[in-house]
Write a protein that holds these residues in place. Structure first.
Motif, mmCIF file in Angstrom:
data_model
loop_
_atom_site.group_PDB
_atom_site.id
_atom_site.type_symbol
_atom_site.label_atom_id
_atom_site.label_comp_id
_atom_site.label_asym_id
_atom_site.label_seq_id
_atom_site.Cartn_x
_atom_site.Cartn_y
_atom_site.Cartn_z
ATOM 1 N N PRO A 1 -15.668 -9.181 26.204
ATOM 2 C CA PRO A 1 -14.653 -8.530 25.342
ATOM 3 C C PRO A 1 -15.036 -7.113 24.935
ATOM 4 C CG PRO A 1 -14.951 -10.808 24.684
ATOM 5 C CD PRO A 1 -15.997 -10.525 25.730
ATOM 6 N N GLU A 2 -16.322 -6.852 24.782
ATOM 7 C CA GLU A 2 -16.759 -5.503 24.392
ATOM 8 C C GLU A 2 -16.617 -4.485 25.512
ATOM 9 O OE1 GLU A 2 -18.457 -8.390 24.059
ATOM 10 O OE2 GLU A 2 -20.623 -8.083 24.384
ATOM 11 N N ASP A 3 -16.253 -4.935 26.715
ATOM 12 C CA ASP A 3 -15.956 -4.008 27.809
ATOM 13 C C ASP A 3 -14.534 -3.469 27.719
ATOM 14 O OD1 ASP A 3 -17.816 -6.169 29.981
ATOM 15 O OD2 ASP A 3 -18.478 -4.247 29.153
ATOM 16 N N THR A 4 -13.751 -3.998 26.802
ATOM 17 C CA THR A 4 -12.374 -3.527 26.619
ATOM 18 C C THR A 4 -12.377 -2.053 26.263
ATOM 19 O OG1 THR A 4 -11.550 -5.700 25.941
ATOM 20 C CG2 THR A 4 -10.299 -3.769 25.215
ATOM 21 N N ALA A 5 -11.664 -1.252 27.059
ATOM 22 C CA ALA A 5 -11.635 0.205 26.865
ATOM 23 C C ALA A 5 -10.711 0.829 27.889
ATOM 24 C CB ALA A 5 -13.041 0.786 27.019
ATOM 25 N N GLY A 6 -10.416 2.095 27.694
ATOM 26 C CA GLY A 6 -9.816 2.898 28.744
ATOM 27 C C GLY A 6 -10.933 3.395 29.636
ATOM 28 N N TYR A 7 -10.767 3.239 30.930
ATOM 29 C CA TYR A 7 -11.795 3.657 31.886
ATOM 30 C C TYR A 7 -11.304 4.878 32.643
ATOM 31 C CZ TYR A 7 -14.643 -0.432 31.042
ATOM 32 O OH TYR A 7 -15.457 -1.366 30.448
ATOM 33 N N TYR A 8 -12.183 5.861 32.731
ATOM 34 C CA TYR A 8 -11.836 7.136 33.321
ATOM 35 C C TYR A 8 -12.817 7.473 34.443
ATOM 36 C CZ TYR A 8 -9.161 7.727 29.037
ATOM 37 O OH TYR A 8 -8.279 7.559 28.004
ATOM 38 N N CYS A 9 -12.305 7.959 35.563
ATOM 39 C CA CYS A 9 -13.199 8.501 36.566
ATOM 40 C C CYS A 9 -13.219 10.013 36.416
ATOM 41 C CB CYS A 9 -12.822 8.070 37.985
ATOM 42 S SG CYS A 9 -11.401 8.861 38.676
ATOM 43 N N ALA A 10 -14.295 10.600 36.885
ATOM 44 C CA ALA A 10 -14.512 12.027 36.717
ATOM 45 C C ALA A 10 -15.308 12.558 37.901
ATOM 46 C CB ALA A 10 -15.252 12.302 35.406
ATOM 47 N N ALA A 11 -15.216 13.863 38.108
ATOM 48 C CA ALA A 11 -15.886 14.477 39.253
ATOM 49 C C ALA A 11 -16.473 15.820 38.868
ATOM 50 C CB ALA A 11 -14.897 14.660 40.403
ATOM 51 N N TYR A 12 -17.586 16.158 39.506
ATOM 52 C CA TYR A 12 -18.083 17.523 39.402
ATOM 53 C C TYR A 12 -18.746 17.900 40.715
ATOM 54 C CZ TYR A 12 -22.895 15.911 38.391
ATOM 55 O OH TYR A 12 -24.140 15.324 38.449
ATOM 56 N N TYR A 13 -18.633 19.189 41.027
ATOM 57 C CA TYR A 13 -19.152 19.708 42.287
ATOM 58 C C TYR A 13 -20.601 20.127 42.093
ATOM 59 C CZ TYR A 13 -19.541 22.552 46.498
ATOM 60 O OH TYR A 13 -19.948 23.070 47.690
ATOM 61 N N ARG A 14 -21.488 19.530 42.855
ATOM 62 C CA ARG A 14 -22.898 19.894 42.743
ATOM 63 C C ARG A 14 -23.638 19.390 43.978
ATOM 64 N NH1 ARG A 14 -25.671 20.903 38.057
ATOM 65 N NH2 ARG A 14 -23.657 21.706 37.418
ATOM 66 N N SER A 15 -24.527 20.199 44.481
ATOM 67 C CA SER A 15 -25.259 19.799 45.679
ATOM 68 C C SER A 15 -26.372 18.810 45.375
ATOM 69 C CB SER A 15 -25.852 21.022 46.376
ATOM 70 O OG SER A 15 -26.737 21.691 45.497
ATOM 71 N N THR A 16 -26.757 18.726 44.098
ATOM 72 C CA THR A 16 -27.807 17.791 43.718
ATOM 73 C C THR A 16 -27.234 16.708 42.810
ATOM 74 O OG1 THR A 16 -28.403 19.139 41.817
ATOM 75 C CG2 THR A 16 -29.594 19.548 43.879
ATOM 76 N N PHE A 17 -28.006 15.655 42.624
ATOM 77 C CA PHE A 17 -27.557 14.534 41.775
ATOM 78 C C PHE A 17 -28.731 14.086 40.942
ATOM 79 C CE2 PHE A 17 -24.765 11.189 40.594
ATOM 80 C CZ PHE A 17 -25.499 10.021 40.502
ATOM 81 N N GLY A 18 -28.610 14.230 39.623
ATOM 82 C CA GLY A 18 -29.702 13.832 38.752
ATOM 83 C C GLY A 18 -29.194 13.316 37.432
ATOM 84 N N SER A 19 -30.035 13.411 36.423
ATOM 85 C CA SER A 19 -29.699 12.838 35.123
ATOM 86 C C SER A 19 -28.475 13.487 34.487
ATOM 87 C CB SER A 19 -30.895 12.934 34.188
ATOM 88 O OG SER A 19 -31.276 14.292 34.019
#
Length: 127
Positions: A88-106
């Protein structure tokens, strides 16, 4: 410019599963790191998961680790969030998002890193 459209939300009983999809426009989808966030009324949007452009690396928040899995299909310009053992605590609006970057980190865990957002899809988990 990237446009994102989420789908797959709905009402599910606790312990059930849902798979969210996020379809992206554009021809360079694999160049974008993708994230999933969620938000409940009166609260800030919080990090759920993120996946690198190639799909080879993924991060998860502690509260979904082991239950949710993010993946992507670059040929279909789509990223997915498979949600199992929902609570039940997972109830929420879920949003996907994007950003342009050649690397992937924290940085992928940070809301402010993302330039593009979808309109969100509601997930409601009943007890």
């Amino acid at each position: 410019q990237v446009q994102l459209v989420e789908s797959g939300g709905g009402l599910v009983q606790a312990g059930g599963s849902l798979r969210l999809s996020c379809a992206a426009s554009g021809r360079t989808f694999s160049s974008y790191n993708m994230g999933w966030f969620r938000q409940t009324p009166g609260n800030e949007r919080e990090f759920v998961s993120a996946i690198s452009g190639s799909g080879g690396i993924a991060y998860y928040s502690d509260f979904v680790k082991g239950r949710f899995t993010t993946s992507r299909d670059n040929a279909k310009n789509t990223v997915y969030l498979q949600m199992n053992t929902l609570k039940p605590e997972d109830t929420a609006g879920y949003y996907c998002a994007a950003y342009y970057r050649s690397t992937f980190g924290s940085t992928a865990r940070e809301r402010n890193a993302y330039n593009y957002w979808g309109q969100g899809t509601q997930v409601t988990v009943s007890s």
